[in-house]
Every structure is written in structure tokens, then in C-alpha cells.
Design an enzyme around this catalytic site. Structure first.
Site, PDB file in Angstrom:
ATOM      1  N   ASN A 173       0.841  -1.200   0.000  1.00 38.77           N
ATOM      2  CA  ASN A 173       0.000   0.000   0.000  1.00 38.77           C
ATOM      3  C   ASN A 173       0.877   1.250   0.000  1.00 38.77           C
ATOM      4  O   ASN A 173       1.940   1.290   0.633  1.00 38.77           O
ATOM      5  CB  ASN A 173      -1.010   0.005   1.146  1.00 38.77           C
ATOM      6  CG  ASN A 173      -0.439  -0.244   2.529  1.00 38.77           C
ATOM      7  OD1 ASN A 173       0.557  -0.931   2.673  1.00 38.77           O
ATOM      8  ND2 ASN A 173      -1.081   0.308   3.534  1.00 38.77           N
ATOM      9  N   GLU A 210       0.313   5.133   0.692  1.00 43.29           N
ATOM     10  CA  GLU A 210      -0.643   6.130   1.187  1.00 43.29           C
ATOM     11  C   GLU A 210      -0.278   7.531   0.721  1.00 43.29           C
ATOM     12  O   GLU A 210       0.803   7.780   0.163  1.00 43.29           O
ATOM     13  CB  GLU A 210      -0.716   6.047   2.713  1.00 43.29           C
ATOM     14  CG  GLU A 210      -1.265   4.689   3.150  1.00 43.29           C
ATOM     15  CD  GLU A 210      -1.531   4.591   4.640  1.00 43.29           C
ATOM     16  OE1 GLU A 210      -1.070   5.452   5.415  1.00 43.29           O
ATOM     17  OE2 GLU A 210      -2.234   3.624   5.021  1.00 43.29           O
ATOM     18  N   CYS A 253      -3.978   0.660  -2.719  1.00 45.76           N
ATOM     19  CA  CYS A 253      -3.886  -0.581  -1.946  1.00 45.76           C
ATOM     20  C   CYS A 253      -2.793  -1.486  -2.527  1.00 45.76           C
ATOM     21  O   CYS A 253      -2.461  -1.410  -3.714  1.00 45.76           O
ATOM     22  CB  CYS A 253      -5.204  -1.339  -1.987  1.00 45.76           C
ATOM     23  SG  CYS A 253      -6.528  -0.595  -1.044  1.00 45.76           S
ATOM     24  N   GLU A 267      -2.874  -4.658  -3.206  1.00 41.71           N
ATOM     25  CA  GLU A 267      -3.321  -5.572  -4.262  1.00 41.71           C
ATOM     26  C   GLU A 267      -3.311  -4.872  -5.612  1.00 41.71           C
ATOM     27  O   GLU A 267      -2.896  -5.439  -6.627  1.00 41.71           O
ATOM     28  CB  GLU A 267      -4.742  -6.078  -3.993  1.00 41.71           C
ATOM     29  CG  GLU A 267      -4.907  -6.839  -2.695  1.00 41.71           C
ATOM     30  CD  GLU A 267      -5.308  -5.956  -1.536  1.00 41.71           C
ATOM     31  OE1 GLU A 267      -4.720  -4.861  -1.376  1.00 41.71           O
ATOM     32  OE2 GLU A 267      -6.202  -6.343  -0.784  1.00 41.71           O
ATOM     33  N   CYS A 308     -10.492  -3.377  -4.540  1.00 39.86           N
ATOM     34  CA  CYS A 308      -9.491  -4.341  -5.016  1.00 39.86           C
ATOM     35  C   CYS A 308     -10.150  -5.616  -5.533  1.00 39.86           C
ATOM     36  O   CYS A 308      -9.677  -6.226  -6.495  1.00 39.86           O
ATOM     37  CB  CYS A 308      -8.496  -4.660  -3.908  1.00 39.86           C
ATOM     38  SG  CYS A 308      -7.383  -3.274  -3.581  1.00 39.86           S
TER      39      CYS A 308
HETATM   40  N1  THU Z   1      -5.332  -1.505   2.269  1.00 35.13           N
HETATM   41  C1  THU Z   1      -4.762  -2.294   1.312  1.00 35.13           C
HETATM   42  O1  THU Z   1      -3.600  -2.105   0.932  1.00 35.13           O
HETATM   43  N2  THU Z   1      -5.500  -3.312   0.798  1.00 35.13           N
HETATM   44  C2  THU Z   1      -6.781  -3.593   1.149  1.00 35.13           C
HETATM   45  O2  THU Z   1      -7.414  -4.455   0.561  1.00 35.13           O
HETATM   46  C3  THU Z   1      -7.413  -2.866   2.257  1.00 35.13           C
HETATM   47  C4  THU Z   1      -6.686  -1.677   2.740  1.00 35.13           C
HETATM   48  C5  THU Z   1      -4.551  -0.400   2.812  1.00 35.13           C
HETATM   49  C6  THU Z   1      -5.063   0.965   2.449  1.00 35.13           C
HETATM   50  C7  THU Z   1      -4.531   1.800   3.583  1.00 35.13           C
HETATM   51  O3  THU Z   1      -3.215   2.233   3.251  1.00 35.13           O
HETATM   52  C8  THU Z   1      -4.446   0.855   4.752  1.00 35.13           C
HETATM   53  O4  THU Z   1      -4.567  -0.449   4.216  1.00 35.13           O
HETATM   54  C9  THU Z   1      -5.522   1.069   5.792  1.00 35.13           C
HETATM   55  O5  THU Z   1      -6.770   1.046   5.248  1.00 35.13           O
END
Ligand code: THU
Length: 134
Positions: A46, A48, A57, A59, A97
Site C-alpha cells: 500500500n 498512502e 492498496c 493488491e 481491489c
Molecule cells: N489496504 C490495502 O492495501 N488493501 C486492502 O485491501 C485494504 C486496505 C490499505 C489501504 C490503507 O493504506 C491501509 O490499508 C488502511 O486502510
């Protein structure tokens, strides 16, 4: 059925890449990996953003890497997450995702995480939108 050794490697890759997550806002680090129909693995974390909305995300980051390398069909995805300093825990992909995985893998794509049984995307995203009408 996907070779159990491949599933193991897919999970190991998600776990191994996870420390590279860029998650200064949530502190929730996610690692993902995808397996293509021609046996290649791609990873993502991920990423941010201060504006929160642009966050990518893990995925979808992995899917983007696979597509950029020429992949057009994915057969499996592994994802693990949790607080940055903690050991990776079982999570499932978010709704966005799931839709993106559906685009390149369809309902047969298998989704794995640690400690629990894998699930097909058809189970996680029933009656998905695929661009067609009913
Ligand atoms: N996140 C993912 O990377 N994949 C997911 O399927 C759910 C959420 C990340 C987004 C964000 O940076 C952190 O998890 C908290 O939501």
C-alpha cells in the site's frame, strides 16, 4: 487447482514485501502478491497519500506491476496486513481491489491470506459487474 507450492510462495512473497509498505497515516502495512496464468509472480504494497483518497492498496499495486509486465490473466492473489510493527495477519481485499482483481482474473481467481482457507473471488464478490448487462 493451484499447486500448493505456488500458493506457499505467493504468501511468502506477500509477507516478504510487506515491510516496504508506505503507510505513515494509518500505520497499517499491507503486502500483496499475484500469480499470472504463465506462472509469474508480482508484488505490491500500500502507498498512502496525505490527501488519503489517492492511496493505492497493495493488491492494486501488485496488479499494476503484473499488467505493466504484459500479464493479462491472473489466477491468484495473496494479501496480508496489520499494524506496521506487528507480524502479518489475515486480511481480505477491500471492495475496490476485489473489483480490480475480477477484471483480470474473473470469479475463478483464488484469494489467499495467512492461517485461513483460500476463497474464490466469486465467493468474495458475487455477481460482479463485468461490463455486460444481465
Ligand atoms: N489496504 C490495502 O492495501 N488493501 C486492502 O485491501 C485494504 C486496505 C490499505 C489501504 C490503507 O493504506 C491501509 O490499508 C488502511 O486502510
Amino acid at each position: 487447482m493451484i499447486d500448493p507450492h505456488r500458493v506457499e510462495e505467493l504468501l511468502e512473497r506477500a509477507v516478504r514485501i510487506r515491510p516496504r509498505a508506505y503507510c505513515p497515516y494509518s500505520g497499517f502495512a499491507v503486502g500483496a502478491s499475484v500469480l499470472t496464468d504463465d506462472g509469474r509472480f508480482f508484488e505490491g504494497v500500500n502507498v498512502e497519500n496525505a490527501a488519503l483518497g489517492p492511496t493505492i492498496c497493495a493488491e492494486r499495486a501488485a496488479v499494476a506491476c503484473a499488467v505493466a509486465a504484459g500479464a493479462r490473466k491472473l489466477v491468484a492473489c495473496a494479501v496480508v496486513g496489520g499494524p506496521r510493527e506487528a507480524d502479518p495477519r489475515a486480511i481480505r481485499p477491500c471492495g475496490t481491489c476485489r473489483q480490480v482483481l475480477h477484471e483480470l482474473g474473473g470469479g475463478e481467481l483464488m484469494v489467499y491470506t495467512v492461517g485461513v482457507a483460500g476463497r474464490s473471488l466469486a465467493e468474495l464478490l458475487p455477481q460482479a459487474f463485468d461490463g455486460g448487462s444481465l
